[in-house]
Design a protein around this motif. Structure first.
Motif, PDB file in Angstrom:
ATOM      1  N   SER A 149       0.830  -1.205   0.000  1.00 50.10           N
ATOM      2  CA  SER A 149       0.000   0.000   0.000  1.00 50.10           C
ATOM      3  C   SER A 149       0.867   1.259   0.000  1.00 50.10           C
ATOM      4  O   SER A 149       0.600   2.214  -0.737  1.00 50.10           O
ATOM      5  CB  SER A 149      -0.934   0.009   1.216  1.00 50.10           C
ATOM      6  N   LEU A 152       2.605   1.614  -3.427  1.00 51.59           N
ATOM      7  CA  LEU A 152       1.687   2.112  -4.443  1.00 51.59           C
ATOM      8  C   LEU A 152       1.408   3.592  -4.238  1.00 51.59           C
ATOM      9  O   LEU A 152       1.317   4.373  -5.204  1.00 51.59           O
ATOM     10  CB  LEU A 152       0.378   1.313  -4.387  1.00 51.59           C
ATOM     11  N   PHE A 153       1.311   3.998  -2.978  1.00 55.16           N
ATOM     12  CA  PHE A 153       1.047   5.403  -2.655  1.00 55.16           C
ATOM     13  C   PHE A 153       2.196   6.304  -3.103  1.00 55.16           C
ATOM     14  O   PHE A 153       1.977   7.353  -3.725  1.00 55.16           O
ATOM     15  CB  PHE A 153       0.818   5.550  -1.146  1.00 55.16           C
ATOM     16  N   LEU A 155       4.574   5.659  -5.301  1.00 54.77           N
ATOM     17  CA  LEU A 155       4.901   5.557  -6.727  1.00 54.77           C
ATOM     18  C   LEU A 155       3.802   6.089  -7.631  1.00 54.77           C
ATOM     19  O   LEU A 155       4.024   6.266  -8.835  1.00 54.77           O
ATOM     20  CB  LEU A 155       5.200   4.098  -7.093  1.00 54.77           C
ATOM     21  N   TRP A 156       2.621   6.322  -7.059  1.00 50.77           N
ATOM     22  CA  TRP A 156       1.472   6.692  -7.869  1.00 50.77           C
ATOM     23  C   TRP A 156       1.724   7.941  -8.712  1.00 50.77           C
ATOM     24  O   TRP A 156       1.287   8.017  -9.870  1.00 50.77           O
ATOM     25  CB  TRP A 156       0.251   6.888  -6.979  1.00 50.77           C
ATOM     26  N   ASP A 157       2.424   8.917  -8.154  1.00 50.59           N
ATOM     27  CA  ASP A 157       2.668  10.161  -8.891  1.00 50.59           C
ATOM     28  C   ASP A 157       4.043  10.195  -9.550  1.00 50.59           C
ATOM     29  O   ASP A 157       4.495  11.243 -10.010  1.00 50.59           O
ATOM     30  CB  ASP A 157       2.515  11.366  -7.959  1.00 50.59           C
ATOM     31  N   LYS A 158       4.715   9.023  -9.597  1.00 58.76           N
ATOM     32  CA  LYS A 158       6.029   8.953 -10.238  1.00 58.76           C
ATOM     33  C   LYS A 158       5.873   8.523 -11.699  1.00 58.76           C
ATOM     34  O   LYS A 158       5.121   7.598 -12.016  1.00 58.76           O
ATOM     35  CB  LYS A 158       6.930   7.961  -9.497  1.00 58.76           C
ATOM     36  N   LEU A 161       6.191   4.726 -12.915  1.00 64.35           N
ATOM     37  CA  LEU A 161       5.125   3.747 -12.732  1.00 64.35           C
ATOM     38  C   LEU A 161       4.285   3.622 -13.996  1.00 64.35           C
ATOM     39  O   LEU A 161       3.794   2.537 -14.318  1.00 64.35           O
ATOM     40  CB  LEU A 161       4.234   4.151 -11.548  1.00 64.35           C
ATOM     41  N   TRP A 162       4.119   4.701 -14.711  1.00 56.34           N
ATOM     42  CA  TRP A 162       3.256   4.725 -15.897  1.00 56.34           C
ATOM     43  C   TRP A 162       4.043   4.614 -17.197  1.00 56.34           C
ATOM     44  O   TRP A 162       3.490   4.206 -18.218  1.00 56.34           O
ATOM     45  CB  TRP A 162       2.422   6.006 -15.885  1.00 56.34           C
ATOM     46  N   LEU A 238       7.352  -3.492  -5.737  1.00 52.66           N
ATOM     47  CA  LEU A 238       5.898  -3.379  -5.782  1.00 52.66           C
ATOM     48  C   LEU A 238       5.264  -4.630  -6.365  1.00 52.66           C
ATOM     49  O   LEU A 238       4.284  -5.162  -5.823  1.00 52.66           O
ATOM     50  CB  LEU A 238       5.500  -2.155  -6.614  1.00 52.66           C
TER      51      LEU A 238
END
Length: 368
Positions: A149, A152-153, A155-158, A161-162, A238
């Motif tokens: 969790s 994910l939190f 890395l979400w705005d990194k 990740l995308w 992750l």
């Protein structure tokens, strides 16, 4: 002499891309980005002792009372009567062959059947109770749930990740943020604590495979941090944590005698495991490090070291997947999941004596 050896080991031509020095990625007020400190990896060791202490507190004041409230027994098997000769033989090797049984039966004036029964009872004494196993898996569930969790939190705005190409674009001049620093240190501390507790936790059949797995993971985390490869390292962490949540949850449900819940979670775990460990990990992460990385940055020796270690972990995943599929097959045949993936060899032996009429019993267990 030590300085010379260290300089030889940390050769810039090995660990860094061409035309890059350690000074180039050393932290400093004049740098455009915040580089990781190489000695930060040492923080994971004292933090590991904090996790061990935290586990002890949770185990004593929450996990154990919770397990007892579910009716899980903390009973131990019946003790084998003390026999100095048999005890001495057992201390030499817990495993016994038929020739040894014949020899011991003559020495202690017992029948072969009595020696076998004593041996089974003695080995049962060394096995932890279901409550101990339940608490161990509840701790692992708590950590994996938190770490996944949190990962994910952060890395979400990194971007990485995308868009996984961002792991390599601009390398090695990639800054580290405080949230990634904590994610790396907590993950490293966990594997340090797991390596330390590995020798007193429940002993599994793949004891040494897991030990090697922990050491390889620690090396990957430490070296990737020092070489500023924390972006791809964070993604690997992750992906690995996600399936483990369901694995240890299924084990905990099994020890709590929630068989239907265990079966459901185990089915979810099998799907998630295959999707992440044999899907995303090789065909996205390893593919990117093997195919995309050479296109985006110049190659250097350390790249091949890291890629080899990632592939080594994949080989372990393939081995464990085979064990998991065996469990799934036997579970479907028996109508429920019987036993555990990655169980101790003594558990297997004892089960084989006491469950001849249960051909579908599974005695394997897996952990990440």
């Amino acid at each position: 002499m030590l300085r010379s050896l260290l300089d030889s080991f940390w050769n810039e031509d090995v660990w860094l891309p061409p035309n890059t020095t350690w000074q180039d990625i050393a932290p400093g007020p004049d740098k455009a980005v915040v580089y990781p400190q190489y000695w930060d990896v040492l923080y994971a060791i004292p933090l590991a002792f904090v996790l061990i202490a935290y586990r002890y507190v949770l185990n004593k004041y929450w996990f154990t009372p919770f397990g007892l409230s579910l009716g899980i027994k903390n009973t131990r098997p019946k003790k084998a009567p003390y026999n100095p000769k048999l005890e001495a033989a057992y201390q030499q090797t817990p495993k016994i062959k038929h020739k040894q049984i014949i020899s011991l039966s003559k020495q202690v004036d017992l029948t072969e059947r009595q020696v076998e029964r004593w041996w089974r009872l003695r080995r049962s004494q060394d096995k932890p109770s279901n409550l101990v196993k339940f608490c161990e898996n509840l701790w692992l569930f708590t950590f994996y749930m938190f770490n996944f969790s949190y990962g994910l939190f952060v890395l979400w705005d990194k971007d990485c990740l995308w868009d996984i190409d961002q792991c390599y674009i601009g390398y090695p001049h990639q800054g580290v943020t405080p949230d990634i620093w904590w994610y790396y240190m907590i993950s490293s501390a966990f594997y340090w604590s797991a390596t330390m507790s590995h020798f007193w936790d429940v002993r599994r059949k793949d004891f040494w495979q897991m030990f090697v797995h922990h050491i390889a993971t620690i090396l990957l985390l430490a070296l990737s941090w020092i070489c500023n490869l924390h972006r791809i390292g964070s993604l690997v962490l992750l992906v690995h944590d996600f399936a483990d949540i369901f694995l240890v949850a299924a084990k905990a449900a099994k020890y709590a005698n929630y068989q239907r819940l265990c079966d459901v979670i185990f089915a979810i775990f099998t799907i998630v495991w295959i999707a992440t460990r044999l899907g995303i990990y090789p065909f996205y992460l390893i593919w990117s490090s093997s195919i995309r990385a050479p296109m985006l940055l110049p190659m250097f020796p350390a790249y091949y070291i890291f890629n080899t270690m990632l592939c080594f972990l994949l080989a372990l995943h393939v081995l464990w997947t085979w064990l998991i599929l065996q469990v799934a097959y036997n579970a479907i045949s028996a109508g429920k999941m019987e036993g555990d993936i990655r169980s101790s060899s003594s558990e297997i032996s004892d089960s084989s004596h006491s469950n001849h009429s249960t051909p579908n019993r599974v005695n394997h267990k897996k952990d990440t």
